[in-house]
Design a protein around this motif. Structure first.
Motif, PDB file in Angstrom:
ATOM      1  N   TYR A 156       0.859  -1.187   0.000  1.00 48.39           N
ATOM      2  CA  TYR A 156       0.000   0.000   0.000  1.00 48.39           C
ATOM      3  C   TYR A 156       0.891   1.230   0.000  1.00 48.39           C
ATOM      4  O   TYR A 156       1.500   1.550   1.021  1.00 48.39           O
ATOM      5  CB  TYR A 156      -0.886   0.019   1.243  1.00 48.39           C
ATOM      6  N   HIS A 202      -3.995   3.610  10.457  1.00 47.19           N
ATOM      7  CA  HIS A 202      -5.119   3.000   9.740  1.00 47.19           C
ATOM      8  C   HIS A 202      -4.714   1.633   9.193  1.00 47.19           C
ATOM      9  O   HIS A 202      -5.421   0.635   9.371  1.00 47.19           O
ATOM     10  CB  HIS A 202      -5.577   3.918   8.599  1.00 47.19           C
ATOM     11  N   PHE A 203      -3.563   1.577   8.526  1.00 48.60           N
ATOM     12  CA  PHE A 203      -3.159   0.300   7.925  1.00 48.60           C
ATOM     13  C   PHE A 203      -2.810  -0.726   8.993  1.00 48.60           C
ATOM     14  O   PHE A 203      -3.088  -1.911   8.832  1.00 48.60           O
ATOM     15  CB  PHE A 203      -2.031   0.505   6.909  1.00 48.60           C
TER      16      PHE A 203
END
Ligand code: ARG
Length: 599
Positions: free
Chosen positions: A358, A367-368
């Motif tokens: 990503y 978030h990840f």
């Protein structure tokens, strides 16, 4: 095909082994003191310690074994026991020849081919692409090309942001302008005609207006939230608005990507996984992972770690960290993390990926981390297969993320035009292209402008933020995109002249210091590729391109090609120039830079 450091390592490993020592001590690397010798081995230091002998004694024994070995010109012991190794011109010539003869310019492929998804770009529907998406696009494109070049099977996915609250805002705005719709029915003929009349220009004012309104108008914000949920639960009328707005902005974004030389294999978005979400939510529930939290459904992902958090009333608590992943909002809608989690389910099913990268702003790190942990807990992917490749920001002169003078976000299309205009100025100032057709001049200005933007971005380690300075990016001297294009155009012109003069390339021989330096630069390609690949960091390739261009420049100044009288030397130098151009073009291609034929 192995590079020179590996060839030497084989010799040194055998010598250490013959001394009864660990062959791993024979690792050879590029020297920290290239003025003394191009390669060094520091194994004698560790060996001395392990064997209880002075390192110099070990170094002397090893040196005696490799002195005079094939390809080794000299071995010298420096300081406490460093081995400085110089190569014979014959070994350099054979390495240069093999690089020249190799379609991959000396690059080794990966040992095991993996299935890799690169998620990058990530523009949001209805919002114009801005400079924040520039880095994701540039770095992601380069990583995709690099992984593919090294032999992996790679898919680049744009992952459009097309399923979030911004879509609800647009729908609420539409109803505001043209009257409330029946979310359960189809669009009326009148609403359909109104929708059909919306243009991209309209959209570019509609979104900022709606976003601004939602900040102050609570009732409007509430309607937008409800509209988001209704859109996601299958409203036909809302879906029609969604589809139209998505198509409009996607067409514009495709143009921006095209101008940047960025292309995707999959033009998918968050909305594509919508059909998978109910099943995934059921699955999470069935596994006992879905927990009710203030009306919302979350998955806990903290393994017991906590972080201090200040509550609204000022009390400080130890909150679980990372915080739980929000899967279903209290309104019943899917969130950013929900679509990301479902996309992992989809990618596993459709691509059985080994690795998913990503390429997203490092400020999305938490978030990840939440999404990846949830995916692992739910059994959708392994932790090693998911990687967030974060990057810093492109800043203004004030050191803060770049803004326009007026303080707004700069649209990507405007940024690209700024770069093009600066390139035109630069070319005119150097009187380049005054004899070109208008079309060719524009093409060159475009390539120079884009190269300036991209190279300035890729020249730093991705985690580092950098300052936007178009004048510096556009310089024809120093570590810039335009300098590299200029060098490759120069080699192209030398090769053209050679062809016109009927000069043919021949076997490579090495005798001049600048020929040695150029060969060593060519030999460094594979190591640069491996570092860039292992660290997912294209700046290693940017560095290589610059070193190669500089080595060529020195070579060209001191080693004449066409004026050289000795036919064999001339043919050899021409072969070196060809090999340089091929490798430089490959490297620039991996960075996503395109060189014109002339400039
Ligand atoms: N649309 C997001 C943004 O503009 C970026 C998407 C990144 N990719 C992802 N799978 N979340 O911030």
């Amino acid at each position: 095909m192995t590079d020179l450091a590996h060839t030497l390592t084989t010799h040194l490993a055998a010598a250490f082994a013959a001394e009864g020592l660990d062959p791993a001590l024979g690792a050879v690397k590029r020297s920290d003191r290239p003025d003394l010798a191009p390669f060094q081995c520091n194994g004698a230091m560790a060996a001395g310690k392990a064997a209880g002998k002075p390192p110099r004694v070990v170094a002397e024994a090893v040196a005696a074994r490799i002195q005079g070995a094939d390809g080794i010109a000299s071995v010298e012991i420096a300081g406490p026991g460093f081995l400085n190794i110089a190569l014979t011109d014959a070994l350099l010539a054979s390495r240069a020849q093999s690089i020249a003869d190799d379609a991959r310019s000396g690059a080794t492929p990966v040992a095991t081919r993996r299935r890799v998804i690169v998620d990058y770009g990530g523009p949001n529907v209805a919002k114009p692409m801005h400079v924040g998406h520039l880095r994701a696009s540039i770095i992601g494109e380069s990583i995709k090309r690099l992984f593919r070049f090294r032999g992996d099977e790679v898919w680049g996915d744009a992952h459009f942001g097309d399923w979030g609250f911004q879509m609800g805002l647009l729908i609420a705005d539409f109803e505001e302008r043209f009257g409330a719709l029946d979310p359960d029915g189809a669009l009326s003929a009148e609403a359909d005609a109104r929708l059909a009349a919306v243009t991209l220009d309209d959209l570019q004012t509609i979104y900022p207006e709606a976003a601004a309104r939602a900040k102050t108008d609570e009732a409007f914000r509430d309607r937008a939230r409800k509209a988001t949920t209704r859109l996601q639960s299958g409203s036909v009328a809302y879906r029609a608005i969604w589809a139209k707005y998505r198509a409009l902005s996607m067409a514009a974004q495709k143009e921006d990507f095209h101008a940047l030389g960025v292309d995707f294999d999959l033009w998918k978005g968050e909305a594509d996984v919508d059909p998978l979400i109910p099943g995934m939510v059921e699955d999470l529930r069935g596994k006992g992972l879905l927990v009710e939290d203030q009306g919302a459904q979350v998955v806990h992902v903290s393994g017991g770690e906590t972080k201090k958090r200040k509550l609204d009333d000022g009390t400080v608590i130890d909150a679980p960290f990372p915080p739980p992943l929000l899967v279903v909002s209290s309104e019943g809608s899917a969130m950013y993390g929900t679509t990301d989690l479902a996309t992992i389910v989809e990618r596993a099913k459709d691509f059985s990926f080994d690795l998913c990268l990503y390429v997203v702003d490092q400020r999305q790190g938490d978030h990840f981390e939440q999404v990846f942990r949830a995916a692992v807990i739910a059994g959708y992917a392994t932790r090693e297969s998911l990687e967030h490749i974060g990057f810093g920001t492109m800043n203004g002169q004030d050191g803060k993320p770049f803004k326009t003078r007026a303080g707004g976000v700069l649209r990507l299309a405007d940024l690209i035009e700024m770069a093009r205009e600066k390139a035109r100025e630069r070319l005119r100032a150097d009187d380049i292209g005054s004899d070109f057709s208008a079309e060719e001049f524009e093409d060159v200005a475009h390539k120079v402008g884009i190269a300036a933007l991209k190279f300035a971005d890729l020249a730093n380690f991705r985690g580092t933020s950098y300052v936007f300075d178009l004048d510096r990016f556009m310089s024809f001297e120093g570590k810039t995109g335009p300098y590299l294009l200029y060098q490759s155009v120069r080699i192209k012109s030398i090769l053209r002249k050679a062809e016109e003069a009927g000069v043919k390339a021949g076997p490579i021989s090495i005798a001049h210091a600048n020929e040695r330096t150029l060969t060593l630069a060519l030999d460094a390609f594979d190591a640069a590729l491996v570092s860039a690949y292992d660290k997912r960091a294209p700046h290693f390739l940017a560095e290589h391109a610059f070193n190669l261009a500089q080595a060529f420049s020195g070579f060209y100044t001191n080693c004449p090609i066409l004026p050289e009288k000795d036919e064999a030397v001339r043919a050899s130098r021409l072969a070196l120039a060809q090999a340089t151009l091929k490798q430089l073009a490959l490297t620039l291609g991996l960075l996503g830079l395109e060189a014109p034929e002339r400039m």
